[in-house]
Structure formats: C-alpha cells, structure tokens
Design a protein around this motif. Structure first.
Motif, PDB file in Angstrom:
ATOM      1  N   PRO A  72       3.159 -49.444 -32.666  1.00 50.78           N
ATOM      2  CA  PRO A  72       1.928 -48.762 -33.044  1.00 50.78           C
ATOM      3  C   PRO A  72       1.333 -47.970 -31.881  1.00 50.78           C
ATOM      4  O   PRO A  72       1.410 -48.365 -30.734  1.00 50.78           O
ATOM      5  CB  PRO A  72       0.991 -49.902 -33.447  1.00 50.78           C
ATOM      6  CG  PRO A  72       1.515 -51.096 -32.749  1.00 50.78           C
ATOM      7  CD  PRO A  72       2.997 -50.876 -32.618  1.00 50.78           C
ATOM      8  N   GLY A  73       0.738 -46.848 -32.225  1.00 53.17           N
ATOM      9  CA  GLY A  73       0.052 -46.049 -31.225  1.00 53.17           C
ATOM     10  C   GLY A  73       1.023 -45.365 -30.279  1.00 53.17           C
ATOM     11  O   GLY A  73       2.227 -45.336 -30.479  1.00 53.17           O
ATOM     12  N   GLU A 116      -2.715 -52.116 -31.702  1.00 50.95           N
ATOM     13  CA  GLU A 116      -2.780 -50.663 -31.650  1.00 50.95           C
ATOM     14  C   GLU A 116      -4.116 -50.235 -31.081  1.00 50.95           C
ATOM     15  O   GLU A 116      -5.176 -50.652 -31.556  1.00 50.95           O
ATOM     16  CB  GLU A 116      -2.587 -50.097 -33.055  1.00 50.95           C
ATOM     17  CG  GLU A 116      -2.581 -48.581 -33.079  1.00 50.95           C
ATOM     18  CD  GLU A 116      -2.305 -48.041 -34.464  1.00 50.95           C
ATOM     19  OE1 GLU A 116      -2.261 -46.810 -34.622  1.00 50.95           O
ATOM     20  OE2 GLU A 116      -2.127 -48.832 -35.397  1.00 50.95           O
ATOM     21  N   LYS A 119      -6.672 -43.991 -31.291  1.00 54.49           N
ATOM     22  CA  LYS A 119      -6.196 -42.733 -30.710  1.00 54.49           C
ATOM     23  C   LYS A 119      -7.331 -41.778 -30.362  1.00 54.49           C
ATOM     24  O   LYS A 119      -7.121 -40.756 -29.777  1.00 54.49           O
ATOM     25  CB  LYS A 119      -5.227 -42.058 -31.682  1.00 54.49           C
ATOM     26  CG  LYS A 119      -3.965 -42.854 -31.896  1.00 54.49           C
ATOM     27  CD  LYS A 119      -3.041 -42.172 -32.846  1.00 54.49           C
ATOM     28  CE  LYS A 119      -1.822 -43.014 -33.083  1.00 54.49           C
ATOM     29  NZ  LYS A 119      -0.865 -42.418 -33.995  1.00 54.49           N
TER      30      LYS A 119
END
Length: 120
Positions: A72-73, A116, A119
């Motif tokens: 994730p991420g 995560e 963003k």
C-alpha cells in the motif's frame, strides 16, 4: 480415486464376469468348447486392466496459486526501516498474514503490520 480408475475397474469387472460366463456356458451339456479360449482371453483382459489401473499414478492436479503483493502507498523498499530498531528491511522480510502485509525485522525480531500512509 480418479474417475479413470473407477471406470477401468468397472470395465474389468464386466470383462471378468462375461469371461466366467463364456467358460461356464462352454462346459455345459450342450456347450461349444470354442468359447473356452474366448472366456480365458476375456478374463485375462480384465485382470490386465485391473493391474494397469492399480499401477497408474495419481493425476490429481493441484491448483497453482500466485500471490502478488501490492504494497500500500508509495513504499520505497530501499528506505524501509524497522519501527523499533531502525534496521534496514528487505522484501524478503514482508509476508502476507491473514490478507495483510506483515514485516518481521531480522535484527530485533519485531513483527508488525504495514500501514498505508495517506498520500496527501
């Protein structure tokens, strides 16, 4: 047991049954002795079929499962560090446990789940 083996055993049983009937019928009061070789050949074919089916290897096909880990991420594995000791982590240290990526530090042994990061 596979379907092919079951079918082979059933056909072998039918062949042996009819072979015995051929021999039995040929030895009766009004029997024709030419049916004895036919009965013997039919029984032999049934026994060969049983031998072949018993020696046939299992052909169970196990499904091939490929698990692709999509971390994730934006994770850069070159800079991934342990939360406890700060040791550098590699891709081999990440495993999937119950559907979640889990990291085990090779230096301190700490195990934790990757989370995560937002963003934004």
């Amino acid at each position: 047991m596979s379907a092919g083996k079951i079918i082979a055993y059933i056909v072998a049983a039918i062949l042996i049954f009819f072979g015995v009937l051929f021999i039995w019928g040929a030895t009766g009061d009004q029997g024709d002795l030419m049916w004895i070789p036919v009965g013997l050949i039919t029984i032999a074919l049934g026994l060969v079929l049983i031998f072949w089916a018993a020696r046939r290897p299992k052909q169970d096909v196990l499904p091939q499962v490929t698990l692709k880990v999509d971390l994730p991420g934006n994770i850069n594995l070159d800079t991934l560090k342990c939360k406890s000791c700060g040791g550098a982590l590699k891709a081999e240290n990440i495993k999937m446990v119950a559907g979640a990526p889990v990291v085990t530090c090779p230096y301190c042994g700490t195990t934790y789940q990757l989370t995560e990061e937002p963003k934004w």
